[in-house]
Write a protein that holds these residues in place. Structure first.
Motif, PDB file in Angstrom:
ATOM      1  N   ASN A 294       0.689  -1.122   0.082  1.00 52.89           N
ATOM      2  CA  ASN A 294       0.042   0.055   0.161  1.00 52.89           C
ATOM      3  C   ASN A 294       0.901   1.493   0.161  1.00 52.89           C
ATOM      4  O   ASN A 294       0.271   2.474   0.579  1.00 52.89           O
ATOM      5  CB  ASN A 294      -1.000   0.120   1.387  1.00 52.89           C
ATOM      6  CG  ASN A 294      -1.829  -0.931   1.198  1.00 52.89           C
ATOM      7  OD1 ASN A 294      -2.577  -1.316   0.295  1.00 52.89           O
ATOM      8  ND2 ASN A 294      -2.021  -1.919   2.267  1.00 52.89           N
TER       9      ASN A 294
ATOM     10  N   GLY B 272     -12.115  -3.093   0.745  1.00 53.48           N
ATOM     11  CA  GLY B 272     -11.160  -3.536  -0.088  1.00 53.48           C
ATOM     12  C   GLY B 272     -11.413  -4.908  -0.368  1.00 53.48           C
ATOM     13  O   GLY B 272     -10.718  -5.744  -1.198  1.00 53.48           O
TER      14      GLY B 272
ATOM     15  N   CYS C  73      -8.605  -2.578   3.997  1.00 56.86           N
ATOM     16  CA  CYS C  73      -8.815  -1.219   3.542  1.00 56.86           C
ATOM     17  C   CYS C  73      -7.813  -0.672   3.109  1.00 56.86           C
ATOM     18  O   CYS C  73      -6.530  -1.157   3.519  1.00 56.86           O
ATOM     19  CB  CYS C  73      -9.375  -0.540   4.640  1.00 56.86           C
ATOM     20  SG  CYS C  73      -8.613  -0.369   6.104  1.00 56.86           S
TER      21      CYS C  73
ATOM     22  N   GLU D 230     -13.814  -1.032  -5.506  1.00 59.75           N
ATOM     23  CA  GLU D 230     -14.712  -1.460  -4.502  1.00 59.75           C
ATOM     24  C   GLU D 230     -16.199  -1.820  -5.150  1.00 59.75           C
ATOM     25  O   GLU D 230     -16.487  -3.021  -4.781  1.00 59.75           O
ATOM     26  CB  GLU D 230     -14.897  -0.180  -3.346  1.00 59.75           C
ATOM     27  CG  GLU D 230     -15.868  -1.061  -2.218  1.00 59.75           C
ATOM     28  CD  GLU D 230     -15.186  -1.280  -0.935  1.00 59.75           C
ATOM     29  OE1 GLU D 230     -14.451  -2.087  -1.015  1.00 59.75           O
ATOM     30  OE2 GLU D 230     -15.345  -0.514  -0.107  1.00 59.75           O
TER      31      GLU D 230
END
Length: 294
Positions: free
Chosen positions: A145, A202, A224, A232
């Protein structure tokens, strides 16, 4: 009770004692597989229900990340998630203890309420860009991420390329398929809208949408991050999809750009490639069909 069951019971009792101060008799105890990679138990003591799941020594950091995910979503106040009661390690196993979610019949406005609440969740954004401050997991797959200002770049580098690279390394896809992805990466900036990052669950499919004791939505098992909210919504169409009232309510509260239905397959390349890596090549025909289209 078998020796294995006794050991599991003692393991669970230690967690309860540490995080809930519970030493009373367990009134109800249901053991089951909690997803594909861990074990879990739902139990009741007096009038309180708990849910505990634990790994078998693999996937270190999985539940620590999930606890952070739940707390991140809870902090928005937009949509209900289970309250985290404890996370840690015991006997070389990582565990996560949460409040149990008791279920009731769906309210007549369940889907409309769900759509509105998800729209409110997605209205949470950040100046950091697309990403999250830590790595988490989608299933048992690590999910990178690292912050990226541009959403399309984030989707290519931290979503598609990670899974395609792993699949190529494990010989689950051919170099020819990987080359088709490379061609797609060049086209994606002109195919996807450049929206502001939104906080998303997510891993939003029907199995992670629970009906709570009020007959309304509680989300579980989030992975997430701040990313494309269209990703999503696209994910919700996999494995059966949601009621049309959900989508109508979402769009009424937070409209999306025209042409979304044509973009759904592009976003779903990510979860499909995750499934290829975790569960095998049975998901490749769907991947190849999307690549052939775009």
């Amino acid at each position: 009770m078998s020796q294995q069951s006794q050991e599991q019971y003692q393991f669970i009792a230690q967690i309860l004692s540490k995080h809930a101060g519970e030493s009373a008799h367990i009134d109800d105890f249901q053991f089951f597989y909690g997803g594909n990679f861990n074990l879990a138990v739902r139990l009741r003591i007096k009038n309180t229900e708990y849910f505990i799941k634990w790994t078998q020594g693999d996937y270190q950091g999985l539940f620590e990340a999930e606890a952070k995910n739940l707390e991140t979503i809870h902090a928005t106040g937009a949509i209900q998630v289970p309250r985290v009661l404890g996370v840690g390690q015991l006997e070389e196993k990582e565990y996560l203890m949460m409040e149990g979610i008791e279920s009731a019949d769906k309210q007549t406005n369940y889907w409309q309420d769900f759509g509105e609440k998800l729209a409110h969740l997605h209205q949470n954004t950040t100046a950091h860009g697309h990403g999250l401050a830590y790595t988490n997991f989608i299933g048992a797959a690590p999910q990178e991420n690292s912050w990226t200002l541009d959403g399309v770049t984030f989707f290519i580098e931290n979503r598609l390329k990670k899974q395609v690279g792993r699949a190529l390394y494990d010989r689950k896809i051919t170099p020819e398929v990987a080359e088709k992805f490379e061609t797609l990466y060049e086209r994606l900036p002109s195919l996807l809208p450049h929206e502001a990052p939104a906080l998303i669950h997510g891993d939003l499919w029907s199995g992670n949408a629970m009906v709570n004791d009020q007959g309304l939505i509680t989300l579980v098992d989030p992975c997430c991050y701040y990313g494309f909210r269209e990703a999503e919504l696209a994910f919700t169409t996999m494995f059966g999809g949601f009621d049309t009232k959900f989508y109508d309510a979402y769009h009424a509260n937070f409209p999306i750009e025209k042409g979304f239905h044509e973009r759904i397959p592009l976003y779903n390349l990510y979860p499909l490639m995750v499934h290829v890596n975790l569960f095998g090549e049975g998901y490749l025909p769907a991947v190849n069909k999307i690549l052939a289209t775009f």
